[in-house]
Every structure is written in C-alpha cells, then in structure tokens.
Design a protein around this motif. Structure first.
Motif, PDB file in Angstrom:
ATOM      1  N   GLY A   1       0.810  -1.206   0.000  1.00 46.53           N
ATOM      2  CA  GLY A   1       0.000   0.000   0.000  1.00 46.53           C
ATOM      3  C   GLY A   1       0.850   1.265   0.000  1.00 46.53           C
ATOM      4  O   GLY A   1       2.059   1.225   0.258  1.00 46.53           O
ATOM      5  N   PRO A   2       0.237   2.429  -0.287  1.00 41.46           N
ATOM      6  CA  PRO A   2       1.005   3.670  -0.434  1.00 41.46           C
ATOM      7  C   PRO A   2       1.726   4.134   0.832  1.00 41.46           C
ATOM      8  O   PRO A   2       2.887   4.547   0.765  1.00 41.46           O
ATOM      9  N   PHE A   3       1.059   4.092   1.983  1.00 47.66           N
ATOM     10  CA  PHE A   3       1.692   4.644   3.183  1.00 47.66           C
ATOM     11  C   PHE A   3       2.818   3.760   3.695  1.00 47.66           C
ATOM     12  O   PHE A   3       3.901   4.259   4.046  1.00 47.66           O
ATOM     13  N   LEU A   4       2.596   2.458   3.741  1.00 53.56           N
ATOM     14  CA  LEU A   4       3.678   1.576   4.176  1.00 53.56           C
ATOM     15  C   LEU A   4       4.815   1.605   3.158  1.00 53.56           C
ATOM     16  O   LEU A   4       5.996   1.581   3.531  1.00 53.56           O
TER      17      LEU A   4
ATOM     18  N   HIS B   1      12.585  15.018   4.409  1.00 53.47           N
ATOM     19  CA  HIS B   1      13.701  15.194   3.485  1.00 53.47           C
ATOM     20  C   HIS B   1      13.289  15.144   2.011  1.00 53.47           C
ATOM     21  O   HIS B   1      13.993  15.697   1.165  1.00 53.47           O
ATOM     22  N   ILE B   2      12.169  14.483   1.732  1.00 52.23           N
ATOM     23  CA  ILE B   2      11.727  14.397   0.341  1.00 52.23           C
ATOM     24  C   ILE B   2      10.381  15.097   0.156  1.00 52.23           C
ATOM     25  O   ILE B   2       9.954  15.369  -0.956  1.00 52.23           O
ATOM     26  N   GLY B   3       9.737  15.414   1.269  1.00 50.48           N
ATOM     27  CA  GLY B   3       8.400  15.983   1.208  1.00 50.48           C
ATOM     28  C   GLY B   3       8.314  17.268   0.410  1.00 50.48           C
ATOM     29  O   GLY B   3       7.357  17.487  -0.344  1.00 50.48           O
ATOM     30  N   THR B   4       9.316  18.131   0.523  1.00 52.02           N
ATOM     31  CA  THR B   4       9.279  19.410  -0.193  1.00 52.02           C
ATOM     32  C   THR B   4       9.281  19.205  -1.701  1.00 52.02           C
ATOM     33  O   THR B   4       8.504  19.825  -2.431  1.00 52.02           O
ATOM     34  N   SER B   5      10.163  18.314  -2.174  1.00 49.91           N
ATOM     35  CA  SER B   5      10.203  18.059  -3.620  1.00 49.91           C
ATOM     36  C   SER B   5       8.923  17.382  -4.086  1.00 49.91           C
ATOM     37  O   SER B   5       8.458  17.623  -5.214  1.00 49.91           O
ATOM     38  N   MET B   6       8.324  16.536  -3.238  1.00 50.96           N
ATOM     39  CA  MET B   6       7.058  15.901  -3.596  1.00 50.96           C
ATOM     40  C   MET B   6       5.962  16.955  -3.714  1.00 50.96           C
ATOM     41  O   MET B   6       5.120  16.895  -4.617  1.00 50.96           O
TER      42      MET B   6
ATOM     43  N   PRO C   1      15.603   3.467   7.269  1.00 53.96           N
ATOM     44  CA  PRO C   1      15.456   3.274   8.718  1.00 53.96           C
ATOM     45  C   PRO C   1      14.716   4.425   9.400  1.00 53.96           C
ATOM     46  O   PRO C   1      14.110   4.246  10.455  1.00 53.96           O
ATOM     47  N   GLY C   2      14.792   5.635   8.817  1.00 53.13           N
ATOM     48  CA  GLY C   2      14.079   6.772   9.400  1.00 53.13           C
ATOM     49  C   GLY C   2      12.600   6.768   9.113  1.00 53.13           C
ATOM     50  O   GLY C   2      11.864   7.595   9.671  1.00 53.13           O
ATOM     51  N   GLY C   3      12.138   5.869   8.243  1.00 52.18           N
ATOM     52  CA  GLY C   3      10.727   5.677   7.984  1.00 52.18           C
ATOM     53  C   GLY C   3      10.030   6.868   7.352  1.00 52.18           C
ATOM     54  O   GLY C   3      10.640   7.695   6.658  1.00 52.18           O
ATOM     55  N   TYR C   4       8.739   6.968   7.597  1.00 54.54           N
ATOM     56  CA  TYR C   4       7.923   7.998   6.972  1.00 54.54           C
ATOM     57  C   TYR C   4       8.357   9.399   7.403  1.00 54.54           C
ATOM     58  O   TYR C   4       8.272  10.357   6.628  1.00 54.54           O
ATOM     59  N   ARG C   5       8.848   9.525   8.634  1.00 55.41           N
ATOM     60  CA  ARG C   5       9.320  10.830   9.108  1.00 55.41           C
ATOM     61  C   ARG C   5      10.466  11.339   8.223  1.00 55.41           C
ATOM     62  O   ARG C   5      10.484  12.495   7.798  1.00 55.41           O
TER      63      ARG C   5
END
Length: 316
Positions: free
Chosen positions: A232-235, A252-257, A243-247
């Motif tokens: 699924g998308p979230f997992l 670190h990638i959220g801005t480019s997304m 290792p840092g997971g969704y956080r």
C-alpha cells in the motif's frame, strides 16, 4: 458472528451482481436473484460457470453451486426471506430512493440492506425512509469482480445503526472478503477516489504525449501496482524512507514531492482529446475480446492472491 446469514437477495444482475451471486452461493448461502433483463437465467448460468474455477482455486467447494441460486420473479419474491440484500442497480439517486423504499417495505425487518453503489453515499437515497429502515441501510462497495477482489468498503449513512455496521462487517468477512469501515461519507468513497486521482494523471500523461496507454499500464504493473499489491502507499512510503521511515521521507523528500503535486495535470478531455484517447486505448487492446481480456485479468489476479497467501503462510 453477530447474526446468522442463510439467504441473500441480489438485486441487479449486471457484472457486479452476477459476481456477488457466485460468491454468496460458493459460501453456502441460498441466493435469490432479481433483474428485469430478459436473459437473466442464461446470464446467471454463464456467470456461475465462469466463476466456478476461480472460486475453486480459492479453496471453495463449488459442487452444486447452481442449485443454491434461484431466479426470482421480482424484487418482492427475491427479498421475502432474505437475511441480507445486496443491491447493484444504476448509479442514480432517484432509482435508489425508489428501490430502497421497496426493499425496506418488502424485506424482513432483520435484513441488512446493502448497496454496491460506487459513488453515491447512502444518506443521499435514504432521506425519505423511516429511521428504523434507514438504520439498516449502508454501502457495501466492492471492486470488480467481487468474487475475486477481496476489498469491500463498508460505509454507513448518517442514520445507519452501529449493529448494522457490525453485522455488515461480519457478513462480508464470512464470505471471504476484507471489509474496511469508512468513518465518514464522501462521494466515491476511498477506493474510487484513489483510482480517479491516478486515472486523471494517467489521462493527462497520455494527452501530453509522454507515454501511450499501453506503456503507462506497463509502468504501473511493473512498479507501483506490484508494490501497492503488497504494502500500500503509506507503508511503501514508510519503507521508502529507510530506517528513518515515513518521518525521514516527509522531512527530506516531502518538499520536492509537494513541488511535484503542483505540476500534476488536469486533462482537457475536450471531444477531440477524448476521441484520441479512446482510439489509443482501442489500438492497444482492441485486438482482444472482452472475454479474453477479463480471463487474463482474472487469471493474473488469482495468481497474485495465491502468491500472497503463500507468502503469508510462510511468514506465520
């Protein structure tokens, strides 16, 4: 189980209704089917014959499958002794208003009244029903074909009773489905909203000449489709963050997304664009018949389900 389910009424025998019919019968229910189509008996026979190998592959006993299915003369006869009613009629509020008024009137007082509606929340077509009738109406939205695809979106209306929600979850689980209760009504529910969001971008990419329809399907089946079938998308995103997971992913990638979100397209789909898209899809897949394509789809879906079953057994 909060209730015992012995008899199911299937109202509407299109693709979804016929698939439900086969699934319910394979799980030992007596099924009564109603639809005004003149070829109803032939359609039911054909659907049962087509679904039987799929159901057997999932470990169900399909011996005497057709013996448990009965053609009803009309809605009243179909629902007379039903413990559960699965409606599969047209996506029109007025139609469902009239039909559910009849179902509430004709079905036993304990019967669950479920709709396969793919977009219309039940609150929209139960406004005229008495509270005790509206309390047993809710959405049970499947994905096609429901005898193979496990998900059922269970969506209560504003006046649906909690006992009806629990009973619907129990019912769908009893016929081997995976019910997910959604906490709030929203047009299209969850699955179709996700599907439409992806489809909108897929159409845009083809319109822009980035890929052909066949190439886009190849991208999906060899990447996201494969991944999302397992996590699924979230997992998937949680694992994508390492290792840092969704956080880590979000920070670190959220801005480019987010920048990419701003570039997602809205297809024009004017008549010329729509015709070009239709022609492109027909060019990609038009050499095969509907029966051939669905057979391939269902065979592959069965393979995925069987592989996941095997993986889960190894894990346990």
């Amino acid at each position: 189980m909060t209730r015992t389910f012995r008899t199911a009424a299937v109202i509407g025998a299109g693709t979804i209704g016929l698939s439900w019919t086969a699934l319910f019968a394979a799980h030992g229910l007596t099924v009564r089917v109603s639809d005004p189509r003149p070829d109803l008996a032939e359609a039911v026979d054909g659907a049962l014959a087509q679904a039987a190998p799929h159901l057997a592959a999932r470990g169900l006993d399909v011996t005497g499958l057709a013996d448990r299915v009965h053609i009803a003369a009309g809605v009243t006869e179909a629902v007379r002794d039903a413990d559960v009613v699965q409606e599969n009629g047209p996506e029109r509020v007025e139609f469902k208003q009239d039909l559910f008024a009849a179902l509430a009137r004709e079905a036993p007082g304990h019967a669950l009244l479920l709709s396969s509606s793919s977009a219309i929340p039940s609150t929209e077509f139960t406004e005229e029903l008495a509270d005790d009738a509206a309390a047993r109406v809710l959405i049970g939205h499947p994905f096609n074909p429901p005898h193979l695809v496990p998900l059922v979106e269970v969506v209560p209306g504003e006046r649906t009773g909690e006992d009806a929600v629990r009973a619907a979850v129990d019912f769908y689980a009893s016929v081997g489905r995976t019910p997910v209760v959604e906490r709030r009504e929203i047009p299209g529910f969850v699955g179709n909203r996700l599907q439409n969001a992806l489809s909108r971008e897929a159409v845009y990419l083809v319109e822009q000449g980035v890929v052909t329809p066949e190439e886009l399907d190849t991208v999906m089946t060899n990447s996201l489709g494969l991944r999302w079938a397992t996590v699924g998308p979230f997992l998937g995103s949680h694992l994508g963050g390492g290792p840092g997971g969704y956080r880590h992913m979000a920070e670190h990638i959220g801005t480019s997304m987010q920048r990419m979100w701003a570039t997602l397209g809205t297809p024009s789909q004017n008549p010329d664009q729509r015709e070009r898209l239709i022609a492109a899809v027909e060019q990609a897949y038009g050499s095969s018949t509907y029966s051939e394509l669905t057979e391939t789809r269902d065979r592959r879906q069965l393979a995925v389900l069987s592989a996941l079953d095997g993986a889960d057994k190894e894990e346990n």
